[in-house]
Motif scaffolding. Sequence first.
Motif, PDB file in Angstrom:
ATOM      1  N   ALA A  26      -2.640  -1.733   9.505  1.00 23.30           N
ATOM      2  CA  ALA A  26      -2.418  -1.943   8.063  1.00 23.30           C
ATOM      3  C   ALA A  26      -3.002  -0.836   7.186  1.00 23.30           C
ATOM      4  O   ALA A  26      -2.312  -0.308   6.307  1.00 23.30           O
ATOM      5  CB  ALA A  26      -2.977  -3.303   7.648  1.00 23.30           C
ATOM      6  N   SER A  42      -2.204  -1.603  -1.669  1.00 20.61           N
ATOM      7  CA  SER A  42      -3.341  -2.130  -0.905  1.00 20.61           C
ATOM      8  C   SER A  42      -2.865  -2.778   0.395  1.00 20.61           C
ATOM      9  O   SER A  42      -1.684  -3.115   0.535  1.00 20.61           O
ATOM     10  CB  SER A  42      -4.098  -3.158  -1.740  1.00 20.61           C
ATOM     11  N   GLU A  43      -3.814  -2.996   1.300  1.00 18.56           N
ATOM     12  CA  GLU A  43      -3.472  -3.703   2.546  1.00 18.56           C
ATOM     13  C   GLU A  43      -3.026  -5.133   2.235  1.00 18.56           C
ATOM     14  O   GLU A  43      -2.231  -5.716   2.953  1.00 18.56           O
ATOM     15  CB  GLU A  43      -4.675  -3.738   3.495  1.00 18.56           C
ATOM     16  N   GLY A  44      -3.568  -5.676   1.148  1.00 18.12           N
ATOM     17  CA  GLY A  44      -3.181  -7.033   0.727  1.00 18.12           C
ATOM     18  C   GLY A  44      -1.707  -7.107   0.364  1.00 18.12           C
ATOM     19  O   GLY A  44      -1.066  -8.153   0.543  1.00 18.12           O
ATOM     20  N   THR A  45      -1.158  -6.012  -0.141  1.00 17.60           N
ATOM     21  CA  THR A  45       0.276  -5.990  -0.473  1.00 17.60           C
ATOM     22  C   THR A  45       1.097  -5.833   0.807  1.00 17.60           C
ATOM     23  O   THR A  45       2.166  -6.441   0.953  1.00 17.60           O
ATOM     24  CB  THR A  45       0.580  -4.804  -1.426  1.00 17.60           C
ATOM     25  N   TYR A  47       0.173  -6.617   3.956  1.00 25.67           N
ATOM     26  CA  TYR A  47      -0.008  -7.655   4.977  1.00 25.67           C
ATOM     27  C   TYR A  47       1.108  -8.728   4.994  1.00 25.67           C
ATOM     28  O   TYR A  47       1.649  -9.017   6.074  1.00 25.67           O
ATOM     29  CB  TYR A  47      -1.401  -8.289   4.833  1.00 25.67           C
TER      30      TYR A  47
ATOM     31  N   LEU B  53      -9.249  -7.152   7.838  1.00 22.28           N
ATOM     32  CA  LEU B  53      -8.957  -6.212   6.745  1.00 22.28           C
ATOM     33  C   LEU B  53     -10.193  -6.018   5.863  1.00 22.28           C
ATOM     34  O   LEU B  53     -10.544  -4.890   5.498  1.00 22.28           O
ATOM     35  CB  LEU B  53      -7.788  -6.732   5.885  1.00 22.28           C
ATOM     36  N   LYS B  66     -10.246  -3.637  -3.701  1.00 15.39           N
ATOM     37  CA  LYS B  66      -9.458  -2.479  -3.289  1.00 15.39           C
ATOM     38  C   LYS B  66      -8.601  -2.816  -2.056  1.00 15.39           C
ATOM     39  O   LYS B  66      -7.456  -2.393  -1.953  1.00 15.39           O
ATOM     40  CB  LYS B  66     -10.387  -1.300  -2.976  1.00 15.39           C
ATOM     41  N   VAL B  67      -9.170  -3.588  -1.164  1.00 15.85           N
ATOM     42  CA  VAL B  67      -8.448  -3.916   0.074  1.00 15.85           C
ATOM     43  C   VAL B  67      -7.292  -4.874  -0.203  1.00 15.85           C
ATOM     44  O   VAL B  67      -6.183  -4.695   0.298  1.00 15.85           O
ATOM     45  CB  VAL B  67      -9.419  -4.543   1.108  1.00 15.85           C
ATOM     46  N   MET B  68      -7.553  -5.892  -1.011  1.00 16.88           N
ATOM     47  CA  MET B  68      -6.563  -6.949  -1.197  1.00 16.88           C
ATOM     48  C   MET B  68      -5.694  -6.762  -2.448  1.00 16.88           C
ATOM     49  O   MET B  68      -4.717  -7.479  -2.623  1.00 16.88           O
ATOM     50  CB  MET B  68      -7.276  -8.306  -1.302  1.00 16.88           C
ATOM     51  N   GLY B  69      -6.046  -5.807  -3.296  1.00 20.40           N
ATOM     52  CA  GLY B  69      -5.360  -5.753  -4.583  1.00 20.40           C
ATOM     53  C   GLY B  69      -6.016  -6.818  -5.435  1.00 20.40           C
ATOM     54  O   GLY B  69      -6.969  -7.466  -4.979  1.00 20.40           O
ATOM     55  N   ILE B  75      -0.820 -12.849  -3.469  1.00 18.33           N
ATOM     56  CA  ILE B  75      -0.838 -12.391  -2.070  1.00 18.33           C
ATOM     57  C   ILE B  75      -0.828 -13.600  -1.126  1.00 18.33           C
ATOM     58  O   ILE B  75      -0.083 -13.636  -0.157  1.00 18.33           O
ATOM     59  CB  ILE B  75      -2.077 -11.493  -1.801  1.00 18.33           C
TER      60      ILE B  75
END
Lengths: 110, 216
Positions: A26, A42-45, A47, B53, B66-69, B75
């Motif tokens: 990711a 982002s990784e959240g987008t 995933y 993550l 930053k990781v998840m937005g 999400i």
Amino acid sequence: MISSQMLKGVLEGCILKFIAQKETYAYEISRRLEEFGFEAISEGTIYPIILRLQKNNLIEAVFQKSKSGPKRKYYYLTEDGAQALEQFEENWRELELAVNHILNNGAENE
Amino acid sequence: MNRVKELIKKNNEREKVMLNENVQIYTNMIVYLRGSELSDYNQEVVREDIIALILEGQDRGDSIQKVMGENYKEICDEIIDAMPKKTKKEKILEFCQIAFNALAVLGLIRLGGVLIDFFTGNKSLIFTLTVGQILQGVLILSMANIMVNHITKNSFDLKGSRLYILVVAIFFTLILLMGYYLKMVVIRLAIWIAVILIFSLFIIAKLIDQKLSNAN
């Protein structure tokens, strides 16, 4: 600003392309998207898109050791995924051609 | 150990190294996912990925934002949308498992009451249930369900709304009043039959739980 719905569709194709090039994870996907000009994805987008690709059997995951410590999930393309990528590339070229045609010639006809 | 429990154990272990500043948002996300229609196994698979993550981000010095937005709820909704949902059969089995387990626990509490009464010399060793006690049980289970639902659906913005507090207050008042006034006995069992019934409820709940775990 690209609408989120449109972005998701495009991202699906781009992610398939990255995964087709090499098994990846990711964070690496989000970095590569940024390198290619997508603004801070982002990784959240990413995933949920990865989950959807997995659900549709276009990619599969495998745990591999990472340099940073615990095992990390790497994704690779399935046969269905390769076909879906081919289809995406074909659709994108058609769409790109049509949109470019409108943008370039449409203005002249006004 | 079945694979759901194995994954829960692994996730519980891994999340321990999460930094405090990341824990709050991570917890909100997991609580929200708990209220979804994902199976227990899929919830844990998603949890495992989210932990990975966040921890990888932590190692790089990146915050959870930053990781998840920043749109955590969006999400989570997309994650839920992308995953397979529980089937009707799984939902029914899950409801039965929770209901049997809860009834067994309530029965056990009542059994404790009967035993205390017996040993303090007030009553005989007969398991009785009054109308009030049965209605209390139903109300307790309903209220627990409403509370869990409210917490999971509003994990990102959990402020006690006036209406919600009022509903809980009414439930509590009703529970107290019912136990006090509705004392007509409707169930009267020998203690050993009650013990067998309560034990059977636990066993049935456990069997359903195993069936659900194997199905995932």
